[in-house]
Write an enzyme that holds these catalytic residues in place. Sequence first.
Site, PDB file in Angstrom:
ATOM      1  N   HIS A  72     -12.729  -2.064 -66.212  1.00 62.32           N
ATOM      2  CA  HIS A  72     -13.653  -2.533 -65.176  1.00 62.32           C
ATOM      3  C   HIS A  72     -13.884  -4.035 -65.320  1.00 62.32           C
ATOM      4  O   HIS A  72     -14.232  -4.503 -66.396  1.00 62.32           O
ATOM      5  CB  HIS A  72     -14.995  -1.799 -65.292  1.00 62.32           C
ATOM      6  CG  HIS A  72     -14.947  -0.403 -64.728  1.00 62.32           C
ATOM      7  ND1 HIS A  72     -16.081   0.329 -64.470  1.00 62.32           N
ATOM      8  CD2 HIS A  72     -13.903   0.366 -64.352  1.00 62.32           C
ATOM      9  CE1 HIS A  72     -15.733   1.496 -63.966  1.00 62.32           C
ATOM     10  NE2 HIS A  72     -14.420   1.555 -63.897  1.00 62.32           N
ATOM     11  N   TYR A 200     -26.095  -0.101 -61.827  1.00 65.97           N
ATOM     12  CA  TYR A 200     -27.385  -0.014 -62.521  1.00 65.97           C
ATOM     13  C   TYR A 200     -28.471  -0.290 -61.487  1.00 65.97           C
ATOM     14  O   TYR A 200     -28.486  -1.375 -60.901  1.00 65.97           O
ATOM     15  CB  TYR A 200     -27.476  -1.074 -63.625  1.00 65.97           C
ATOM     16  CG  TYR A 200     -26.606  -0.808 -64.835  1.00 65.97           C
ATOM     17  CD1 TYR A 200     -25.270  -1.207 -64.879  1.00 65.97           C
ATOM     18  CD2 TYR A 200     -27.130  -0.169 -65.951  1.00 65.97           C
ATOM     19  CE1 TYR A 200     -24.491  -0.969 -66.004  1.00 65.97           C
ATOM     20  CE2 TYR A 200     -26.347   0.072 -67.088  1.00 65.97           C
ATOM     21  CZ  TYR A 200     -25.036  -0.327 -67.101  1.00 65.97           C
ATOM     22  OH  TYR A 200     -24.256  -0.093 -68.211  1.00 65.97           O
ATOM     23  N   PRO A 292     -30.098   2.936 -74.245  1.00 56.68           N
ATOM     24  CA  PRO A 292     -28.714   2.958 -73.756  1.00 56.68           C
ATOM     25  C   PRO A 292     -28.405   1.985 -72.621  1.00 56.68           C
ATOM     26  O   PRO A 292     -27.241   1.835 -72.245  1.00 56.68           O
ATOM     27  CB  PRO A 292     -28.537   4.411 -73.278  1.00 56.68           C
ATOM     28  CG  PRO A 292     -29.903   4.911 -73.021  1.00 56.68           C
ATOM     29  CD  PRO A 292     -30.801   4.202 -73.975  1.00 56.68           C
ATOM     30  N   LYS A 296     -24.634  -0.231 -75.534  1.00 60.35           N
ATOM     31  CA  LYS A 296     -24.292  -0.888 -76.805  1.00 60.35           C
ATOM     32  C   LYS A 296     -24.186   0.051 -78.010  1.00 60.35           C
ATOM     33  O   LYS A 296     -23.636  -0.329 -79.048  1.00 60.35           O
ATOM     34  CB  LYS A 296     -25.356  -1.961 -77.129  1.00 60.35           C
ATOM     35  CG  LYS A 296     -25.314  -3.154 -76.211  1.00 60.35           C
ATOM     36  CD  LYS A 296     -24.173  -4.087 -76.559  1.00 60.35           C
ATOM     37  CE  LYS A 296     -23.856  -5.076 -75.475  1.00 60.35           C
ATOM     38  NZ  LYS A 296     -22.661  -4.779 -74.703  1.00 60.35           N
ATOM     39  N   TYR A 384     -22.854  -8.194 -72.039  1.00 60.96           N
ATOM     40  CA  TYR A 384     -22.429  -6.852 -71.643  1.00 60.96           C
ATOM     41  C   TYR A 384     -21.016  -6.554 -72.168  1.00 60.96           C
ATOM     42  O   TYR A 384     -20.739  -5.450 -72.639  1.00 60.96           O
ATOM     43  CB  TYR A 384     -22.476  -6.696 -70.116  1.00 60.96           C
ATOM     44  CG  TYR A 384     -22.317  -5.259 -69.664  1.00 60.96           C
ATOM     45  CD1 TYR A 384     -23.437  -4.435 -69.510  1.00 60.96           C
ATOM     46  CD2 TYR A 384     -21.069  -4.717 -69.413  1.00 60.96           C
ATOM     47  CE1 TYR A 384     -23.295  -3.099 -69.125  1.00 60.96           C
ATOM     48  CE2 TYR A 384     -20.914  -3.388 -69.033  1.00 60.96           C
ATOM     49  CZ  TYR A 384     -22.033  -2.598 -68.888  1.00 60.96           C
ATOM     50  OH  TYR A 384     -21.888  -1.280 -68.506  1.00 60.96           O
TER      51      TYR A 384
HETATM   52  P1  FAD Z   1     -23.484   9.702 -84.425  1.00 63.70           P
HETATM   53  O1  FAD Z   1     -22.604   9.763 -83.253  1.00 63.70           O
HETATM   54  O2  FAD Z   1     -24.874  10.230 -84.309  1.00 63.70           O
HETATM   55  O3  FAD Z   1     -22.744  10.460 -85.615  1.00 63.70           O
HETATM   56  C1  FAD Z   1     -23.385  10.798 -86.812  1.00 63.70           C
HETATM   57  C2  FAD Z   1     -22.745  12.039 -87.376  1.00 63.70           C
HETATM   58  O4  FAD Z   1     -23.355  12.345 -88.624  1.00 63.70           O
HETATM   59  C3  FAD Z   1     -22.964  13.248 -86.493  1.00 63.70           C
HETATM   60  O5  FAD Z   1     -21.740  13.882 -86.232  1.00 63.70           O
HETATM   61  C4  FAD Z   1     -23.929  14.122 -87.277  1.00 63.70           C
HETATM   62  O6  FAD Z   1     -23.731  15.503 -87.030  1.00 63.70           O
HETATM   63  C5  FAD Z   1     -23.591  13.732 -88.697  1.00 63.70           C
HETATM   64  N1  FAD Z   1     -24.690  13.972 -89.641  1.00 63.70           N
HETATM   65  C6  FAD Z   1     -26.013  13.837 -89.443  1.00 63.70           C
HETATM   66  N2  FAD Z   1     -26.688  14.155 -90.549  1.00 63.70           N
HETATM   67  C7  FAD Z   1     -25.771  14.503 -91.474  1.00 63.70           C
HETATM   68  C8  FAD Z   1     -25.864  14.926 -92.816  1.00 63.70           C
HETATM   69  N3  FAD Z   1     -27.051  15.068 -93.415  1.00 63.70           N
HETATM   70  N4  FAD Z   1     -24.730  15.186 -93.480  1.00 63.70           N
HETATM   71  C9  FAD Z   1     -23.523  15.051 -92.870  1.00 63.70           C
HETATM   72  N5  FAD Z   1     -23.376  14.658 -91.594  1.00 63.70           N
HETATM   73  C10 FAD Z   1     -24.489  14.381 -90.912  1.00 63.70           C
HETATM   74  N6  FAD Z   1     -24.946   5.155 -76.187  1.00 63.70           N
HETATM   75  C11 FAD Z   1     -24.544   4.538 -75.098  1.00 63.70           C
HETATM   76  O7  FAD Z   1     -24.059   3.415 -75.208  1.00 63.70           O
HETATM   77  N7  FAD Z   1     -24.630   5.165 -73.885  1.00 63.70           N
HETATM   78  C12 FAD Z   1     -25.143   6.434 -73.741  1.00 63.70           C
HETATM   79  O8  FAD Z   1     -25.208   6.976 -72.655  1.00 63.70           O
HETATM   80  C13 FAD Z   1     -25.601   7.085 -74.860  1.00 63.70           C
HETATM   81  N8  FAD Z   1     -26.155   8.320 -74.777  1.00 63.70           N
HETATM   82  C14 FAD Z   1     -26.618   8.904 -75.902  1.00 63.70           C
HETATM   83  C15 FAD Z   1     -27.220  10.153 -75.841  1.00 63.70           C
HETATM   84  C16 FAD Z   1     -27.753  10.770 -76.988  1.00 63.70           C
HETATM   85  C17 FAD Z   1     -28.423  12.134 -76.890  1.00 63.70           C
HETATM   86  C18 FAD Z   1     -27.665  10.094 -78.243  1.00 63.70           C
HETATM   87  C19 FAD Z   1     -28.232  10.730 -79.495  1.00 63.70           C
HETATM   88  C20 FAD Z   1     -27.042   8.851 -78.293  1.00 63.70           C
HETATM   89  C21 FAD Z   1     -26.526   8.248 -77.151  1.00 63.70           C
HETATM   90  N9  FAD Z   1     -25.902   6.995 -77.191  1.00 63.70           N
HETATM   91  C22 FAD Z   1     -25.476   6.390 -76.082  1.00 63.70           C
HETATM   92  C23 FAD Z   1     -25.708   6.286 -78.416  1.00 63.70           C
HETATM   93  C24 FAD Z   1     -24.307   6.479 -78.971  1.00 63.70           C
HETATM   94  O9  FAD Z   1     -23.819   7.743 -78.637  1.00 63.70           O
HETATM   95  C25 FAD Z   1     -24.436   6.310 -80.462  1.00 63.70           C
HETATM   96  O10 FAD Z   1     -24.840   4.967 -80.683  1.00 63.70           O
HETATM   97  C26 FAD Z   1     -23.188   6.629 -81.258  1.00 63.70           C
HETATM   98  O11 FAD Z   1     -22.922   8.007 -81.228  1.00 63.70           O
HETATM   99  C27 FAD Z   1     -23.350   6.172 -82.702  1.00 63.70           C
HETATM  100  O12 FAD Z   1     -22.316   6.665 -83.475  1.00 63.70           O
HETATM  101  P2  FAD Z   1     -22.568   7.025 -84.998  1.00 63.70           P
HETATM  102  O13 FAD Z   1     -21.255   7.495 -85.492  1.00 63.70           O
HETATM  103  O14 FAD Z   1     -23.261   5.919 -85.674  1.00 63.70           O
HETATM  104  O15 FAD Z   1     -23.631   8.219 -84.967  1.00 63.70           O
HETATM  105  C1  DHB Z   2     -22.977   5.145 -69.692  1.00 66.41           C
HETATM  106  C2  DHB Z   2     -24.065   5.099 -70.506  1.00 66.41           C
HETATM  107  C3  DHB Z   2     -24.768   3.924 -70.630  1.00 66.41           C
HETATM  108  O1  DHB Z   2     -25.814   3.857 -71.438  1.00 66.41           O
HETATM  109  C4  DHB Z   2     -24.410   2.798 -69.937  1.00 66.41           C
HETATM  110  O2  DHB Z   2     -25.147   1.664 -70.044  1.00 66.41           O
HETATM  111  C5  DHB Z   2     -23.313   2.846 -69.134  1.00 66.41           C
HETATM  112  C6  DHB Z   2     -22.593   4.029 -69.011  1.00 66.41           C
HETATM  113  C7  DHB Z   2     -22.229   6.400 -69.547  1.00 66.41           C
HETATM  114  O3  DHB Z   2     -22.600   7.399 -70.192  1.00 66.41           O
HETATM  115  O4  DHB Z   2     -21.284   6.442 -68.768  1.00 66.41           O
END
Ligand code: FAD
Ligand code: DHB
Length: 389
Positions: A72, A200, A292, A296, A384
Amino acid sequence: MRTKVAVIGAGPAGLLLGQLLHKTGIETIIVERRSRDYVLGRIRAGVLEQGTVELLEKAGVSDRMHAEGLVHDGVEFCFDGDKHRFNFRELIGRTVTVYGQTEVTRDLMHARDASGAVSIYEADDVTIHDFDTDKPKVRFAKDGVSQEIACEFIAGCDGFHGVCRASVPAGALTTYERVYPFGWLGVLVDRPPVADELIYAHHARGFALCSMRSPTRSRYYVQVPSGEKVEDWSDDRFWDELRRRVDEETAERLVTGPSIERSVAPLRSFVVEPLRFGRLFLAGDAAHIVPPTGAKGLNLAASDVGALAEALTEFYQGRSSAGIDGYSARVLARVWKAERFSWWMTSILHTFPETDAFGRRMQRTEFDYLVSSEAASKSLAENYTGLPL
Ligand code: FAD
Ligand code: DHB
């Protein structure tokens, strides 16, 4: 069991770290408390910064992303029905790629399987020990049997509710936090996106976002008050609310259908400092949360582990601890800028219960200024699409 780096968590942070370290010959074991299918079933982020795309290339997991991801050039903002497109490519020569977190995770899991590296899913009662010495340990139970991993470093990639940050003595951490009085209700639907790029939208009824996963699958969000329950939202109620918050043309073009996933995500800003305690490092959501709005969360997780992989490689190959000593400060400098951007996007695009008439005019004036000033548009574009590490 014995390894060099024990990685806790198989989200994007843990899996990408494992893959980057594998590329430089550093052995890892990943310990995850959920099943693979559970991890793959979580619908989360969708937008990759150019730097994240480059890291996935470096990790050797970019083929499907390049084939199926949607590049995009910009995004649209819609403020009370007035739309403006920000063309990042023209403004600063950078783009973003729409490719779901689920797909990134799937690609990383396949690459790890192919590498033969060990991953332990459905690990119960994970605990970490002795990370203030040079002989840290990870303990867990698998199928009811207690296990121990002796390692040289622990990477805490276990998300916001994980065990790693919680294992650091309380006095060693400084926490910064803001909880917003609303969340996002997200809907996934097998219908073509309403537009070619993301929209947005700010509206008096609340924020809305039109996003996508592919040319046939769309992702939409509306701002809802904290505590709102998914069960209280029928698909019809969701589509009605979304149509009211976007401009008329978008509302008319919207193709609705039965949702295939619906969830509410709370909005929070959160940072802990520092990110290293002896031989434990925190990365991704274990270390920080952004609302979100700026897309980021996943990108920060990627840039954290990009830096951590470099630091650990320098330690093992260059025999220097400068990288691991500098990890926390280096990563936090970028994290805070992403926190600022995500907070700012959240502030201008959402409706806040406490905002008065003056505050609403400030939000509108922010939008007018962004639209009219090339400098402000460039600032939006560079944040962004992602700041350098
Ligand atoms: P996570 O993806 O949370 O991975 C952590 C992993 O550790 C998980 O698999 C978990 O099961 C595991 N874990 C936890 N505790 C333990 C333990 N005690 N022992 C072993 N394993 C463990 N970001 C956006 O930019 N846009 C979005 O739309 C968006 N939507 C989101 C919606 C939700 C519900 C959430 C929670 C987050 C969202 N985010 C979004 C944020 C983005 O998804 C996260 O920033 C990203 O997943 C971070 O990755 P991570 O690997 O650090 O953590
Ligand atoms: C999506 C989520 C976001 O938080 C964003 O800023 C843009 C896109 C998505 O889930 O597609």
